[in-house]
Scaffold this active site. Structure first.
Site, PDB file in Angstrom:
ATOM      1  N   TYR A  14     -15.494  18.266 -14.809  1.00  0.00           N
ATOM      2  CA  TYR A  14     -15.906  16.866 -14.956  1.00  0.00           C
ATOM      3  C   TYR A  14     -16.957  16.529 -13.890  1.00  0.00           C
ATOM      4  CZ  TYR A  14     -15.472  11.761 -14.876  1.00  0.00           C
ATOM      5  OH  TYR A  14     -15.735  10.420 -14.889  1.00  0.00           O
ATOM      6  N   ASP A  73      -6.430  19.410 -13.978  1.00  0.00           N
ATOM      7  CA  ASP A  73      -6.808  18.102 -14.522  1.00  0.00           C
ATOM      8  C   ASP A  73      -6.390  18.100 -15.987  1.00  0.00           C
ATOM      9  OD1 ASP A  73      -8.098  15.904 -15.660  1.00  0.00           O
ATOM     10  OD2 ASP A  73      -9.804  16.027 -14.288  1.00  0.00           O
ATOM     11  N   LYS A  98      -7.733   7.132 -19.301  1.00  0.00           N
ATOM     12  CA  LYS A  98      -7.982   7.701 -20.622  1.00  0.00           C
ATOM     13  C   LYS A  98      -6.738   7.589 -21.503  1.00  0.00           C
ATOM     14  CE  LYS A  98     -11.759   8.527 -18.379  1.00  0.00           C
ATOM     15  NZ  LYS A  98     -12.047   9.777 -17.703  1.00  0.00           N
ATOM     16  N   ARG A 101       0.837  -1.203   0.000  1.00  0.00           N
ATOM     17  CA  ARG A 101       0.000   0.000   0.000  1.00  0.00           C
ATOM     18  C   ARG A 101       0.871   1.251   0.000  1.00  0.00           C
ATOM     19  NH1 ARG A 101      -1.628   1.606   4.769  1.00  0.00           N
ATOM     20  NH2 ARG A 101      -2.366  -0.428   5.400  1.00  0.00           N
TER      21      ARG A 101
HETATM   22  C1  PLP Z   1     -12.529  10.192 -16.400  1.00  0.00           C
HETATM   23  C2  PLP Z   1     -12.148  11.488 -15.849  1.00  0.00           C
HETATM   24  C3  PLP Z   1     -11.912  11.658 -14.470  1.00  0.00           C
HETATM   25  C4  PLP Z   1     -12.137  10.558 -13.465  1.00  0.00           C
HETATM   26  O1  PLP Z   1     -11.261   9.492 -13.637  1.00  0.00           O
HETATM   27  P1  PLP Z   1     -11.618   7.952 -13.276  1.00  0.00           P
HETATM   28  O2  PLP Z   1     -10.387   7.229 -13.701  1.00  0.00           O
HETATM   29  O3  PLP Z   1     -12.835   7.584 -14.061  1.00  0.00           O
HETATM   30  O4  PLP Z   1     -11.856   7.901 -11.815  1.00  0.00           O
HETATM   31  C5  PLP Z   1     -11.495  12.907 -14.033  1.00  0.00           C
HETATM   32  N1  PLP Z   1     -11.334  13.933 -14.890  1.00  0.00           N
HETATM   33  C6  PLP Z   1     -11.552  13.810 -16.214  1.00  0.00           C
HETATM   34  C7  PLP Z   1     -11.354  14.982 -17.110  1.00  0.00           C
HETATM   35  C8  PLP Z   1     -11.963  12.584 -16.740  1.00  0.00           C
HETATM   36  O5  PLP Z   1     -12.200  12.482 -18.058  1.00  0.00           O
END
Ligand code: PLP
Length: 387
Positions: A101, A173, A198, A49
């Site tokens: 988001y 982000d 992504k 962890r």
């Molecule tokens: C998908 C996404 C998230 C969240 O990520 P997860 O891996 O689904 O928890 C946060 N910000 C953006 C811009 C995203 O596209």
């Protein structure tokens, strides 16, 4: 700061570092625990962890790609954002974009309601609104650029400067572009977050996240909290994500080339109403995007002319664009934000956020772009024939 280019960092991290068998590709360490060499001596890794060699390699690569001092890989993008929130207390204010988001909005809003911190959502492209919020001396300014699904762009360098002037941290982000096309820390931000689910993993087969910190003291604090709250990613997902990351630069180039071809086609298609893409000169964020991005990425949104029946026919006729949420994978996807990613928002809230009833978001994958364009063309033709 690394003197190597992104593609080299991503490909080479950990290669030929195996001291046991000289494996070219670093092995995966699934072990939960590690032997102490002797009484009183704590090894580098003791319990997974808190630290794992496979996760650590991915953290090293992502910190280097974002030009940060350190990174914590987490079990998803939301847990990366949640981890960053561990640095805030009940009196601290977060200023976040009104169109961030959906999961981020929900997290900020729900934790603020429990008293973890204060939150204010503002339209960051509205200078007066942003400055009024900054006057309240926030602890963290959250930025998401380009935004989802309308690809609105805000100026990271400008907002960072203004935020630092009032003593706030800036977190960005960077999921939509990846470090290959945008490096927020180099533009003045203090933290970068990704949903590695992504583009970074890029194959739609793992869920993961990362927080990268510019300063090593903050990176260490995040590492401590990552272990404390149990937000860290597991070895298998880290291995998969590092494997995906190795081709990130090459994939981003092809995502862009394919997106440019699809965009050129959509621009001359009469059933397309508005197109949202920062590469277009009439996009409000075009100049900022050109300044702070190294490319326009693989996402694009547009409004289809017509109503629900046209939408249904168009989506039902597509063969190469799968109707699904998420983005950034090798496969092309089409999303209807109104009924999918943003369905939790009321019709009024959607309208206010600019999400039209026939808005479609494309995640343009790595299929041959002539096939992608042909697929869109036949689907538009089906709609035309029905009219
Ligand atoms: C998908 C996404 C998230 C969240 O990520 P997860 O891996 O689904 O928890 C946060 N910000 C953006 C811009 C995203 O596209």
């Amino acid at each position: 700061m690394s003197d190597k280019k992104s593609a080299t960092i991503a490909v080479r991290t950990g290669i030929t570092t195996d001291s046991q068998h000289n494996a070219v590709v670093p092995p995966i360490y699934l072990s939960t625990n590690y032997e102490f060499p002797e009484f009183g001596t704590v090894p580098t890794y003791d319990y997974a962890r808190g630290g794992n060699p496979t996760r650590n390699l991915l953290e090293t690569a992502l910190a280097e790609l974002e030009n940060g001092a350190g990174a914590v890989v987490t079990n998803c993008g939301m847990s990366a954002i949640n981890l960053l929130l561990s640095l805030l207390g009940p009196d601290d204010l977060i200023v976040a974009p009104h169109d961030c988001y959906g999961g981020t909005y929900r997290l900020f809003d729900s934790r603020a309601k429990k008293g973890a911190f204060k939150i204010e959502f503002v339209d960051q492209s509205n200078v007066e609104a942003l400055e009024a919020a900054l006057a309240k001396q926030p602890k963290l300014v959250w930025i998401e650029t380009p935004s989802n699904p309308l690809l609105r762009v805000v100026d990271i360098a400008d907002i960072s400067q203004k935020a630092h002037a009032v003593g706030a941290w800036v977190g960005v982000d960077n999921t939509f572009l990846s470090p290959v096309l945008q490096q927020p820390l180099n533009l003045g931000a203090d933290f970068v977050v990704h949903s590695t689910t992504k583009f970074i993993n890029g194959h739609s087969d793992t869920v993961g996240g990362v927080v990268v910190a510019k300063e090593s003291a903050l990176a260490d604090e995040l590492k401590w909290w990552g272990n404390c709250i149990g937000a860290t990613g597991n070895a298998f997902d880290s291995y998969m994500t590092l494997r995906g990351l190795r081709t990130l630069s090459a994939r981003m180039r092809q995502h862009e080339e394919n997106s440019a071809a699809v965009l050129a086609f959509l621009l001359q298609e009469s059933l397309v109403d508005v197109i949202y893409h920062p590469s277009l000169p009439d996009h409000p964020g075009h100049e900022i995007a050109k300044k702070q991005q190294k490319g326009f990425g693989g996402m694009l949104s547009f409004e289809l002319k017509g109503g629900e029946s046209e939408l249904k026919l168009f989506l039902g006729s597509l063969k190469l664009f799968s109707l699904a949420e998420s983005l950034g994978g090798v496969e092309s996807l089409v999303t209807h934000p109104g009924s999918m990613t943003h369905r939790a928002m009321s019709d009024e809230a959607q309208a206010e956020a600019g999400i039209a009833a026939t808005l479609l978001r494309l995640s343009i994958g790595l299929e041959d772009h002539t096939d992608l364009v042909a697929d869109l063309k036949q689907a538009f033709n089906k709609v035309r024939e029905s009219q």
